[in-house]
Design a protein around this motif. Sequence first.
Motif, PDB file in Angstrom:
ATOM      1  N   THR D 331       0.767  -1.227  -0.107  1.00  0.00           N
ATOM      2  CA  THR D 331       0.088  -0.071  -0.127  1.00  0.00           C
ATOM      3  C   THR D 331       0.799   1.277  -0.183  1.00  0.00           C
ATOM      4  O   THR D 331       0.289   2.289  -0.217  1.00  0.00           O
ATOM      5  CB  THR D 331      -0.895  -0.019   1.268  1.00  0.00           C
ATOM      6  OG1 THR D 331      -0.386  -0.128   2.392  1.00  0.00           O
ATOM      7  CG2 THR D 331      -1.877  -0.947   1.115  1.00  0.00           C
ATOM      8  N   HIS D 334       4.177  -0.152  -3.426  1.00  0.00           N
ATOM      9  CA  HIS D 334       3.876  -0.719  -4.975  1.00  0.00           C
ATOM     10  C   HIS D 334       1.986  -0.875  -5.071  1.00  0.00           C
ATOM     11  O   HIS D 334       1.477  -1.865  -5.297  1.00  0.00           O
ATOM     12  CB  HIS D 334       4.235  -2.212  -5.012  1.00  0.00           C
ATOM     13  CG  HIS D 334       5.727  -2.451  -4.505  1.00  0.00           C
ATOM     14  ND1 HIS D 334       6.709  -2.115  -5.360  1.00  0.00           N
ATOM     15  CD2 HIS D 334       6.171  -2.719  -3.536  1.00  0.00           C
ATOM     16  CE1 HIS D 334       7.651  -2.172  -4.618  1.00  0.00           C
ATOM     17  NE2 HIS D 334       7.506  -2.531  -3.529  1.00  0.00           N
ATOM     18  N   GLN D 335       1.709   0.284  -5.236  1.00  0.00           N
ATOM     19  CA  GLN D 335       0.039   0.655  -5.113  1.00  0.00           C
ATOM     20  C   GLN D 335      -0.184  -0.197  -6.547  1.00  0.00           C
ATOM     21  O   GLN D 335      -1.332  -0.715  -6.571  1.00  0.00           O
ATOM     22  CB  GLN D 335      -0.423   1.978  -5.233  1.00  0.00           C
ATOM     23  CG  GLN D 335      -0.018   2.602  -3.716  1.00  0.00           C
ATOM     24  CD  GLN D 335       1.134   3.325  -3.814  1.00  0.00           C
ATOM     25  OE1 GLN D 335       1.983   3.120  -4.495  1.00  0.00           O
ATOM     26  NE2 GLN D 335       1.181   4.059  -2.581  1.00  0.00           N
ATOM     27  N   GLU D 336       0.706  -0.127  -7.530  1.00  0.00           N
ATOM     28  CA  GLU D 336       0.143  -0.834  -8.693  1.00  0.00           C
ATOM     29  C   GLU D 336      -0.394  -2.165  -8.815  1.00  0.00           C
ATOM     30  O   GLU D 336      -0.989  -2.829  -9.574  1.00  0.00           O
ATOM     31  CB  GLU D 336       1.145  -0.700 -10.000  1.00  0.00           C
ATOM     32  CG  GLU D 336       2.365  -1.355  -9.948  1.00  0.00           C
ATOM     33  CD  GLU D 336       3.238  -0.872  -8.870  1.00  0.00           C
ATOM     34  OE1 GLU D 336       3.128   0.386  -8.306  1.00  0.00           O
ATOM     35  OE2 GLU D 336       4.335  -1.514  -8.688  1.00  0.00           O
ATOM     36  N   MET D 337       0.224  -2.716  -7.756  1.00  0.00           N
ATOM     37  CA  MET D 337       0.055  -4.269  -7.708  1.00  0.00           C
ATOM     38  C   MET D 337      -1.352  -4.563  -7.084  1.00  0.00           C
ATOM     39  O   MET D 337      -1.811  -5.737  -7.473  1.00  0.00           O
ATOM     40  CB  MET D 337       1.002  -4.818  -6.751  1.00  0.00           C
ATOM     41  CG  MET D 337       2.309  -5.747  -7.208  1.00  0.00           C
ATOM     42  SD  MET D 337       3.427  -6.131  -6.093  1.00  0.00           S
ATOM     43  CE  MET D 337       2.463  -7.612  -5.370  1.00  0.00           C
ATOM     44  N   VAL D 338      -2.017  -3.839  -6.521  1.00  0.00           N
ATOM     45  CA  VAL D 338      -3.203  -4.108  -5.897  1.00  0.00           C
ATOM     46  C   VAL D 338      -4.197  -3.975  -7.141  1.00  0.00           C
ATOM     47  O   VAL D 338      -4.137  -2.833  -7.692  1.00  0.00           O
ATOM     48  CB  VAL D 338      -3.701  -2.979  -4.722  1.00  0.00           C
ATOM     49  CG1 VAL D 338      -4.708  -3.610  -4.146  1.00  0.00           C
ATOM     50  CG2 VAL D 338      -2.477  -2.722  -3.969  1.00  0.00           C
ATOM     51  N   PRO D 339      -5.214  -4.715  -7.118  1.00  0.00           N
ATOM     52  CA  PRO D 339      -6.188  -4.534  -8.266  1.00  0.00           C
ATOM     53  C   PRO D 339      -6.856  -3.406  -8.131  1.00  0.00           C
ATOM     54  O   PRO D 339      -7.157  -3.002  -6.920  1.00  0.00           O
ATOM     55  CB  PRO D 339      -7.099  -6.016  -8.181  1.00  0.00           C
ATOM     56  CG  PRO D 339      -6.197  -6.733  -7.316  1.00  0.00           C
ATOM     57  CD  PRO D 339      -5.269  -6.168  -6.521  1.00  0.00           C
ATOM     58  N   SER D 340      -7.222  -2.638  -9.440  1.00  0.00           N
ATOM     59  CA  SER D 340      -7.911  -1.392  -9.168  1.00  0.00           C
ATOM     60  C   SER D 340      -8.992  -1.099  -8.100  1.00  0.00           C
ATOM     61  O   SER D 340      -8.728  -0.322  -7.255  1.00  0.00           O
ATOM     62  CB  SER D 340      -8.518  -0.933 -10.396  1.00  0.00           C
ATOM     63  OG  SER D 340      -7.411  -1.172 -11.578  1.00  0.00           O
ATOM     64  N   ALA D 341     -10.089  -2.313  -8.297  1.00  0.00           N
ATOM     65  CA  ALA D 341     -11.089  -1.812  -7.480  1.00  0.00           C
ATOM     66  C   ALA D 341     -10.774  -2.005  -5.790  1.00  0.00           C
ATOM     67  O   ALA D 341     -10.972  -1.400  -5.043  1.00  0.00           O
ATOM     68  CB  ALA D 341     -11.993  -2.997  -7.639  1.00  0.00           C
ATOM     69  N   LEU D 342      -9.716  -3.030  -5.604  1.00  0.00           N
ATOM     70  CA  LEU D 342      -9.368  -2.870  -4.131  1.00  0.00           C
ATOM     71  C   LEU D 342      -8.303  -1.858  -3.587  1.00  0.00           C
ATOM     72  O   LEU D 342      -8.660  -1.497  -2.763  1.00  0.00           O
ATOM     73  CB  LEU D 342      -8.449  -4.260  -4.034  1.00  0.00           C
ATOM     74  CG  LEU D 342      -8.090  -4.752  -2.974  1.00  0.00           C
ATOM     75  CD1 LEU D 342      -9.454  -5.156  -1.904  1.00  0.00           C
ATOM     76  CD2 LEU D 342      -6.916  -6.005  -2.802  1.00  0.00           C
ATOM     77  N   LEU D 343      -7.467  -1.300  -4.631  1.00  0.00           N
ATOM     78  CA  LEU D 343      -7.128  -0.217  -4.325  1.00  0.00           C
ATOM     79  C   LEU D 343      -7.900   1.153  -3.963  1.00  0.00           C
ATOM     80  O   LEU D 343      -7.593   1.614  -2.935  1.00  0.00           O
ATOM     81  CB  LEU D 343      -6.143   0.093  -5.197  1.00  0.00           C
ATOM     82  CG  LEU D 343      -5.084   1.359  -5.127  1.00  0.00           C
ATOM     83  CD1 LEU D 343      -4.345   1.278  -4.166  1.00  0.00           C
ATOM     84  CD2 LEU D 343      -4.607   2.082  -6.390  1.00  0.00           C
ATOM     85  N   LEU D 344      -8.724   1.072  -4.879  1.00  0.00           N
ATOM     86  CA  LEU D 344      -9.657   2.232  -4.547  1.00  0.00           C
ATOM     87  C   LEU D 344     -10.443   2.141  -3.113  1.00  0.00           C
ATOM     88  O   LEU D 344     -10.618   3.064  -2.660  1.00  0.00           O
ATOM     89  CB  LEU D 344     -10.875   2.449  -5.861  1.00  0.00           C
ATOM     90  CG  LEU D 344     -10.142   2.601  -7.091  1.00  0.00           C
ATOM     91  CD1 LEU D 344     -11.423   2.662  -8.056  1.00  0.00           C
ATOM     92  CD2 LEU D 344      -9.066   3.732  -7.155  1.00  0.00           C
TER      93      LEU D 344
END
Lengths: 373, 73, 403, 523
Positions: D331, D334-344
């Motif tokens: 978090t 490597h924010q790009e690793m998190v799937p978009s929906a989850l990151l949001l």
Amino acid sequence: MKTVKISSLQMAMLMYPTIVATAILSVPNLTATYANQDLWISPIFASIIGFLTVFISVRLHKLYPEKTVIQFSEQIIGRIPGKILGLAFLFFYIQSTGGITRSYAEFIVSSFLFQTPIIVVIVSMVLLCAFAVYGGLEVLGRITQVLFPLFFVPLFLLIILLSPEYEFSNIFPILERGLLPPIKGAVVPGGWFSEFFITIFLLPFLADKKKGSKYGILTVFAVMITLVVVNLIVLFILGNTTSSKTYPLMNISRYISIADFFENLESVTMAIWILGTFVKISVFFYVVVLGTAQWLNIEDYRPLVWPIGILIVEFSFWAVPSSMAFIHYEITAFPFYSVTIQTIIPLFLLGIAFFRNKNRNRNKKKETNSVYK
Amino acid sequence: MKWGNFLATAFIILIIILLQWPKMKQKPKKEKSAFIVLLLIGLFLSMFDLPYIGGPAKWIEYVFNPFGEILEK
Amino acid sequence: MPKRRSHFIKKFLIFISFIGSIFLLSGCWDRWETNDIAIVTATAIDKKGDNQIELSLQIFIPKAFGMSSSPSGGAGGGAVKELTFVISQKGVNMADALSKLQAELPRKIFWGQCKVFIFGEKIAKEGIQDHLDFLLRHPQPRERAYMFVSKGKAKHILELQSRLERSSAETMRELVDLEIGLKVTLKDLNEMLTSEAQAAALPYLKTMTEKGKKKSFQFPKIFGSAVIKKDQMVGYISQRETRGILWIRDEIKSYTVTFEPEEKKGNISLNPVTAKVDLIPQINGVNWSMLVKIQTEGTVIQNNSSLDTSNLSNLKVVEKAFQDGIRKRVEFVIEKVQNELRADILGFAKEFHREYPKQWRKVENRWDEVFPKVKIKYDIKAHIRKEGYINKPMKFRIEEEKE
Amino acid sequence: MIRNIKKLLWNMNEKHKQIQKNLQEPKSESSLHLSYHQNIEALRSVYNNCSDVIFREFLLLGKKKAMIIYMEGLSDTMGIEKHVLSPLMQETKNESLTVNEMIEHKLIISNWNSVYSLPECIESISSGNPILLCEGENVGFSLGLSKWEKRSIEEPEAEVSIRGPREGFIESIRVNISLLRRIIKSPALKIKTMKIGTYTQTTIALAYVEGIADKTLIEEVTNRLNRINIDGILDSEYIEEMIEDNPYSPFPQILSTERPDIACANLLEGRLVILVEGSPFTLIAPISFFSLLQAQEDYYQRFMISTFIRWLRYVFLGVSLLLPSFYVAVTTFHQEMVPSALLLSIAAAREFVPFPAIIEVLLMEITFEALREAGVRLPRQVGAAVSIVGALVIGQAAVQAGLVSAPMVIVVAITGIASFMIPRYVAGIAIRLIRFPIIFLAGTLGLLGIMLGILAIVIHLCSLRSFGEPYLAPLAPLKTKELKDMLWRSPLWMMDTRPHLTGEANLYKQTSDQKPGPNKGGD
């Protein structure tokens, strides 16, 4: 010194990441520059150097079973020239270690931790390697046995996970411009393959010496296959853009997408690739430390780990001015330098030793004949 | 000459000596001197601004340049 | 005992330096909390003025997301709160515009999740290569991001609202994932533009308006494809023609084929359709030709014609019609691409290169001239394998019962 | 500077010598006198101010003066009265027996022996065996009549099992040895005893199976035990800390168990078991890292289930070690690793949290550890209350107050559960401890930091040894034959060989080819 023993399997597991770890990252790019879509053929040609180097190192080892190149070169070509040659070897290895460390750090800093000072990345890695080397060859062997599956299995998974994206027809036309481009492309990985000369520093410590040469050859073969496969998947995915990417493997690992959920896994690839680099730096580090100790005729090499660690950090800055210059160096100088030091010079050593032994044996026979009969 | 680098290296070398020296007491003199000399080389190198002076890579590139040119053709 | 003592000192020093360095190190460099980054969901690049571009970012608003998802926030039940906003800035190139944008945003711009890039039509006509350089060089934008060209200003598309998805970016991404139109990622585009043909086709976006009773609603729609040659947009092909391209590229997946059997009134629709497509290049002296070989199968999903497909002779007629339908479609688009647009978006060059590397090298530099002259041959085999849950058309039944 | 250190070290040395001197009790070399009174006086002066020592004088068969000396509460008073005093106090006229004959004939005691020196007498008394001294004899008799209160054998609380024996070791070493002996009846089970602790004089027993256990290993352990010079042993942990290979490692290099079946299983694999008087925890050595992840119950269940559970354990070992740091790394780096929906949704949840993720994790983890520790020490009824309050405070209130984000609570909860998956408590603590430095590393260098942390752990584990055995034994160095009990749990009929780490000589533990099936047994 305590008698340290590793198994030949451990030797193979040490050598494999030592060659592959950095090779898979930059070799596809470097070979594609020359060989274009034939880049997968180049490692096959390059592996000839690997086989030759292992052959030389095993032969030399058979002539001087308990010694490394630093020690027996004195016996082969005399004390002073031997010392000078030993220094050349040491210089080569310490400089290579610095270079490897720097390119590792350069990769991390340019793709992941953009603002982190490069010195932190370098020092943390060298410190860890120093601890591993301080533990000795046995510990190194065990570490690599733990890390090997962690390094190899994800590489394998990467190949499988990317398979939906393959475009197999990218491989055609094969040998469009004849054999010359792939041979030119083979020069650079040849430098990597000649690093197999490091086995000469491991062979004296094998518990099962008979299997040494077998495992050595097997490792060369495994490395060759790995490079061919990696080059192929890079080609299958990136096609003709391969030569324009700095780290093609990185680009393709960014391309993984499973169920829209596991995406953008390049950080994981990086994390796993670090394991391989760790083994590589540790092995080179070990070679430098052991070589230095033997060059100075010191029994226990462990105290030398720390000062040489400092030197490696310094060399990592000194050896490479910038990432572009390093790539230039890797293409124009490194392969020749590496092959000269690790394959051609040992070949001469082997030749001289062979003739000397023949003469000596003849003399001995004469002596025994004349004196004792 | 960068004082920061030099001082940091000196500090690290001091720590190394503190940690390693007690273990080396029984070791022969040769070993101790090799240890110290290597450390001093490290200290010496730290006095230069290493990334900006011609390094070994440049020398080697110079030596092997002809081969590289063949490849570039 | 001295040994043990020194050991302790050593461990202690290492521990202290370790902890000390950790505390010194943490809290700087590359750490970005999720509430310090501005997550970009889509990017639009437009031309602005003479030599400038306008870069627009669609940025996610986490605050609004939290509101809409928590039960207390959604109590109002009124209009859906917008989850994104669009911010734009002009500059001489992307990097320049981006740095200006960054100065306006309190959070660090984060590209890692940006999966949609839209080029405005004007800038696409001028050239996109310069902007691709930025996208490929910067480590954050993804190779898997989808590329679009929009009719009119690309920024407008970002500003549209979405009813089902979180944002218009998400809408477009999902649309592409359904594979109704072309699906082009950044990597594909890069590969196509650097390949032998140096031509690419990108999905073409249009803003559609649906007039409701109270207020009209605007939404983005993929409307054919934009054709890019070298790095400029040279033309446009319609949605119908795009399907022809999909046929040749073997990318048809989830769309329905509808055709009219000869001499019979009414239509037959097939879905799903599977196909196997081969492009076989042939060189005969100076004559270059391309054999387009399509083998396809489909399942009847609706039959409005007066043909009973359960009758085998009828089936042949239907299959023939199916075959002709495909042929017409493919012929039409190849004709257009070859003669009107003169852009090899179908990858013929690659095929020739692979099959005939020597001959290829002779024409490599004048492929533009050769391409329109390539003769196209067709070998299309179409079959209908299943007819769904009912056999005869509904019409028939009713008639039969009447009798 | 170096001189200073030298001085310091020298001082240490001197001090140590002094301590050693103090620890050695003045040894009275004196053997027993012919004079009865002198002996009694000597003993009385030794037991000066010891009100629990009973000196009972009586006339031996009406002729000689004799005295029985014992410690109240350690000896069987009833037995002394019934079997010693009453037969010896009867006057007999005609017989003129020597003292030795008298004791042999008259005493109704199975276990006695003669002692010849004062220290022996003292030792016998303090271990509960009464001493009988007679006029005119320079020999005393130690009577085996010790008896003291002890706990009954119960199910061990720290190592509960669903299937398998329920007996647990208790504080009495004799009972414990008997528990072992009840399982391994062969005389090949050898038990060496020794006393350690200047004041506590604790009995230590080293048990091994002759022919299976490596001889050099037995020697090594005996040497290490003999090297211990300490004033008292209160628990087996004291022994553990004194004989470990690497005292600075967070990982236990000796296994401790409360269950006789585990001890015996290890004995049969060629390991040594050390029993300590006064502690229900016996020590097992040498061990490998993987034996910390195996529960005895693995062998009492069907092998597929055991294998599954073992894998689950390996996975959750990783989870409990890495999940919080992974969360921090992903978090914040490597924010790009998190799937978009989850990151949001993570971004939305974290929007109002005032702390950086690393502080949030540390806060929660430390609170969790504190809660757990508080729960362990408190009385059972209060403990439950603490955990309820903790769950409420962390789970609900903290999230609603916006102090921590909800995903973080989930992460910490999963980590907590994962750490309970490790069957050995000591190993669990080690993992819990290591978690914190890795969180720091993740907070500074992201995934790179985590990887460096893992590498450091691997280096440490690889250089660690338990009594000369590599700690990661079947994995590194690789012993392909032993992987059958590490990567998975083979069915019993396939486990033909003992782990080679402990016994090279007696490699096979059963005949091979015992696979059961309908065609092999019965009709």
